[in-house]
Scaffold this active site. Sequence first.
Site, PDB file in Angstrom:
ATOM      1  N   ASN A 116      -0.238 -14.945  -2.126  1.00 40.08           N
ATOM      2  CA  ASN A 116      -0.385 -13.685  -2.894  1.00 40.08           C
ATOM      3  C   ASN A 116       0.602 -13.836  -4.052  1.00 40.08           C
ATOM      4  O   ASN A 116       1.815 -13.822  -3.827  1.00 40.08           O
ATOM      5  CB  ASN A 116      -0.018 -12.527  -1.968  1.00 40.08           C
ATOM      6  CG  ASN A 116      -0.298 -11.152  -2.526  1.00 40.08           C
ATOM      7  OD1 ASN A 116       0.333 -10.208  -2.056  1.00 40.08           O
ATOM      8  ND2 ASN A 116      -1.203 -10.980  -3.465  1.00 40.08           N
ATOM      9  N   CYS A 173       4.549  -3.273  -3.037  1.00 35.66           N
ATOM     10  CA  CYS A 173       3.931  -4.571  -2.778  1.00 35.66           C
ATOM     11  C   CYS A 173       4.878  -5.365  -1.879  1.00 35.66           C
ATOM     12  O   CYS A 173       5.998  -5.683  -2.302  1.00 35.66           O
ATOM     13  CB  CYS A 173       3.686  -5.315  -4.088  1.00 35.66           C
ATOM     14  SG  CYS A 173       2.942  -6.931  -3.831  1.00 35.66           S
ATOM     15  N   GLY A 174       4.422  -5.657  -0.656  1.00 35.87           N
ATOM     16  CA  GLY A 174       5.310  -6.302   0.312  1.00 35.87           C
ATOM     17  C   GLY A 174       5.588  -7.758  -0.023  1.00 35.87           C
ATOM     18  O   GLY A 174       6.746  -8.188  -0.087  1.00 35.87           O
ATOM     19  N   ASN A 207       1.509   2.903  -0.327  1.00 30.85           N
ATOM     20  CA  ASN A 207       0.163   2.666  -0.869  1.00 30.85           C
ATOM     21  C   ASN A 207      -0.845   2.795   0.267  1.00 30.85           C
ATOM     22  O   ASN A 207      -0.512   2.648   1.420  1.00 30.85           O
ATOM     23  CB  ASN A 207       0.093   1.293  -1.555  1.00 30.85           C
ATOM     24  CG  ASN A 207       0.414   0.138  -0.597  1.00 30.85           C
ATOM     25  OD1 ASN A 207       0.941   0.337   0.492  1.00 30.85           O
ATOM     26  ND2 ASN A 207       0.074  -1.065  -1.014  1.00 30.85           N
ATOM     27  N   HIS A 242      -3.877   2.340   2.989  1.00 34.43           N
ATOM     28  CA  HIS A 242      -4.520   1.256   3.742  1.00 34.43           C
ATOM     29  C   HIS A 242      -5.518   1.837   4.729  1.00 34.43           C
ATOM     30  O   HIS A 242      -5.231   2.836   5.411  1.00 34.43           O
ATOM     31  CB  HIS A 242      -3.475   0.438   4.499  1.00 34.43           C
ATOM     32  CG  HIS A 242      -2.544  -0.305   3.591  1.00 34.43           C
ATOM     33  ND1 HIS A 242      -2.840  -1.551   3.091  1.00 34.43           N
ATOM     34  CD2 HIS A 242      -1.361   0.061   3.049  1.00 34.43           C
ATOM     35  CE1 HIS A 242      -1.852  -1.939   2.287  1.00 34.43           C
ATOM     36  NE2 HIS A 242      -0.948  -0.966   2.239  1.00 34.43           N
ATOM     37  N   ASN A 262      -6.641  -0.028  -0.073  1.00 30.81           N
ATOM     38  CA  ASN A 262      -6.630  -1.407   0.411  1.00 30.81           C
ATOM     39  C   ASN A 262      -7.333  -1.382   1.767  1.00 30.81           C
ATOM     40  O   ASN A 262      -7.199  -0.389   2.510  1.00 30.81           O
ATOM     41  CB  ASN A 262      -5.186  -1.890   0.601  1.00 30.81           C
ATOM     42  CG  ASN A 262      -4.387  -1.848  -0.689  1.00 30.81           C
ATOM     43  OD1 ASN A 262      -4.551  -2.683  -1.561  1.00 30.81           O
ATOM     44  ND2 ASN A 262      -3.527  -0.851  -0.830  1.00 30.81           N
ATOM     45  N   GLU A 300      -7.890  -6.058  -1.360  1.00 29.67           N
ATOM     46  CA  GLU A 300      -6.846  -5.217  -1.931  1.00 29.67           C
ATOM     47  C   GLU A 300      -7.360  -4.308  -3.050  1.00 29.67           C
ATOM     48  O   GLU A 300      -8.167  -4.736  -3.895  1.00 29.67           O
ATOM     49  CB  GLU A 300      -5.709  -6.070  -2.506  1.00 29.67           C
ATOM     50  CG  GLU A 300      -4.812  -6.661  -1.455  1.00 29.67           C
ATOM     51  CD  GLU A 300      -3.490  -7.098  -2.041  1.00 29.67           C
ATOM     52  OE1 GLU A 300      -2.989  -6.429  -2.969  1.00 29.67           O
ATOM     53  OE2 GLU A 300      -2.971  -8.124  -1.575  1.00 29.67           O
ATOM     54  N   ARG A 301      -6.877  -3.081  -3.056  1.00 28.92           N
ATOM     55  CA  ARG A 301      -7.102  -2.170  -4.184  1.00 28.92           C
ATOM     56  C   ARG A 301      -6.565  -2.838  -5.449  1.00 28.92           C
ATOM     57  O   ARG A 301      -5.430  -3.300  -5.467  1.00 28.92           O
ATOM     58  CB  ARG A 301      -6.370  -0.863  -3.943  1.00 28.92           C
ATOM     59  CG  ARG A 301      -6.415   0.128  -5.070  1.00 28.92           C
ATOM     60  CD  ARG A 301      -5.639   1.395  -4.790  1.00 28.92           C
ATOM     61  NE  ARG A 301      -4.190   1.165  -4.659  1.00 28.92           N
ATOM     62  CZ  ARG A 301      -3.313   2.160  -4.610  1.00 28.92           C
ATOM     63  NH1 ARG A 301      -3.734   3.437  -4.625  1.00 28.92           N
ATOM     64  NH2 ARG A 301      -2.022   1.897  -4.499  1.00 28.92           N
ATOM     65  N   CYS A 338      -1.270  -9.824   2.290  1.00 23.34           N
ATOM     66  CA  CYS A 338      -0.899  -8.477   1.840  1.00 23.34           C
ATOM     67  C   CYS A 338       0.192  -7.964   2.772  1.00 23.34           C
ATOM     68  O   CYS A 338      -0.070  -7.716   3.952  1.00 23.34           O
ATOM     69  CB  CYS A 338      -2.115  -7.553   1.877  1.00 23.34           C
ATOM     70  SG  CYS A 338      -1.769  -5.867   1.347  1.00 23.34           S
ATOM     71  N   THR A 366       2.213  -5.088   2.629  1.00 23.75           N
ATOM     72  CA  THR A 366       2.086  -3.688   3.049  1.00 23.75           C
ATOM     73  C   THR A 366       0.916  -3.536   4.013  1.00 23.75           C
ATOM     74  O   THR A 366       0.977  -2.748   4.963  1.00 23.75           O
ATOM     75  CB  THR A 366       1.874  -2.759   1.834  1.00 23.75           C
ATOM     76  OG1 THR A 366       0.768  -3.252   1.046  1.00 23.75           O
ATOM     77  CG2 THR A 366       3.130  -2.654   0.980  1.00 23.75           C
ATOM     78  N   GLY A 367      -0.138  -4.334   3.779  1.00 26.28           N
ATOM     79  CA  GLY A 367      -1.313  -4.287   4.661  1.00 26.28           C
ATOM     80  C   GLY A 367      -1.003  -4.791   6.058  1.00 26.28           C
ATOM     81  O   GLY A 367      -1.494  -4.245   7.050  1.00 26.28           O
TER      82      GLY A 367
HETATM   83  N1  LIG Z   1      -3.048  -3.983  -4.246  1.00 24.64           N
HETATM   84  C1  LIG Z   1      -2.020  -3.125  -3.623  1.00 24.64           C
HETATM   85  C2  LIG Z   1      -0.627  -3.495  -4.174  1.00 24.64           C
HETATM   86  C3  LIG Z   1      -0.193  -4.878  -3.737  1.00 24.64           C
HETATM   87  C4  LIG Z   1       0.008  -4.905  -2.242  1.00 24.64           C
HETATM   88  C5  LIG Z   1       0.015  -6.279  -1.599  1.00 24.64           C
HETATM   89  N2  LIG Z   1      -0.141  -7.413  -2.482  1.00 24.64           N
HETATM   90  C6  LIG Z   1       1.244  -6.439  -0.715  1.00 24.64           C
HETATM   91  O1  LIG Z   1       1.721  -7.574  -0.543  1.00 24.64           O
HETATM   92  O2  LIG Z   1       1.700  -5.400  -0.163  1.00 24.64           O
HETATM   93  C7  LIG Z   1      -2.315  -1.651  -3.967  1.00 24.64           C
HETATM   94  O3  LIG Z   1      -2.933  -1.384  -5.009  1.00 24.64           O
HETATM   95  O4  LIG Z   1      -1.869  -0.805  -3.171  1.00 24.64           O
END
Ligand SMILES: N[C@H](CCC[C@H](N)C(=O)O)C(=O)O
Length: 281
Positions: free
Chosen positions: A13, A75-76, A166, A168, A199, A217-218, A226, A228-229
Amino acid sequence: MTIQFTKYHGLGNDFILIDNRHQSEPLITPEQAVELCDRNFGIGADGVIFALPRTSTTDYTMRIFNSDGSEPQMCGNGIRCLAKFIAELENRQQITDPVSYKIDTLAGVITPQLQLDGQVKVDMGLPRLLAQEIPTTLATADEKVINISLEVAGQSWNVTCVSMGNPHCITFVEDVSAIKLGEIGPLFEHHSVFPERTNTEFIQVVNRNYIKMRVWERGAGATLACGTGACASVVAGVLTGNCDFVVTVELPGGCLDIEWSNHDQHLYMTGPAQRVFSGEY
Ligand SMILES: N[C@H](CCC[C@H](N)C(=O)O)C(=O)O
């Protein structure tokens, strides 16, 4: 205008990092971020991350633009990359003790810690579970969204929603490799029940301490990982009875170690962040 940048990735990522310590506003616009993130006509990345000046209570501020130019709260994988980037800017690559940074984000104060083994451990804060906090209209505002049925592409999916700042939407499936991510991902992302989009994580439970995850991802589409995911998916795993509180999350780009702490109810994420190259655009 020439832009100095450094590329980092967290399990594939990948992000363009910008030294923004001397201006309070990002040096590039969301429209320019779209151009820089283009993998054919630009540098190529899932997003652009800015190391902005400190606040009265933190060491730095992070802002991020997705590759579609939208601005997410957090973004994690990106904050692990930012922590390594900051250490590079401060010439602290060779550390003899773990180094922590308090980073202000749109999801609150997040604290990554550089470990001696090169991994980065991040206090990702508390999950938010109420429908209004995701946000989603899948339940009334002050209710949680756990195993609620959602119709997407003519199929009924059991979804659980968690915010890490964010949004999920997590669903558990028999075989993640069978998911047609490019087809189904955008239908979840833009579903009318997610007013700020979402997401979406597809999870296959290997056992209570190991899950496989694929993500749409959003604002960035299918990514290799991801952060946060992964945190949101462990919370959903616990809430649905599928997981314990310490889980290895296997993503296409590699594994993250996630703990939902019984001590402070925060999510802790541990994983790598790799410098790729620096340049100017
Ligand atoms: N696309 C995500 C942000 C990046 C999150 C992801 N890359 C991570 O590592 O947490 C959003 O719009 O909420």
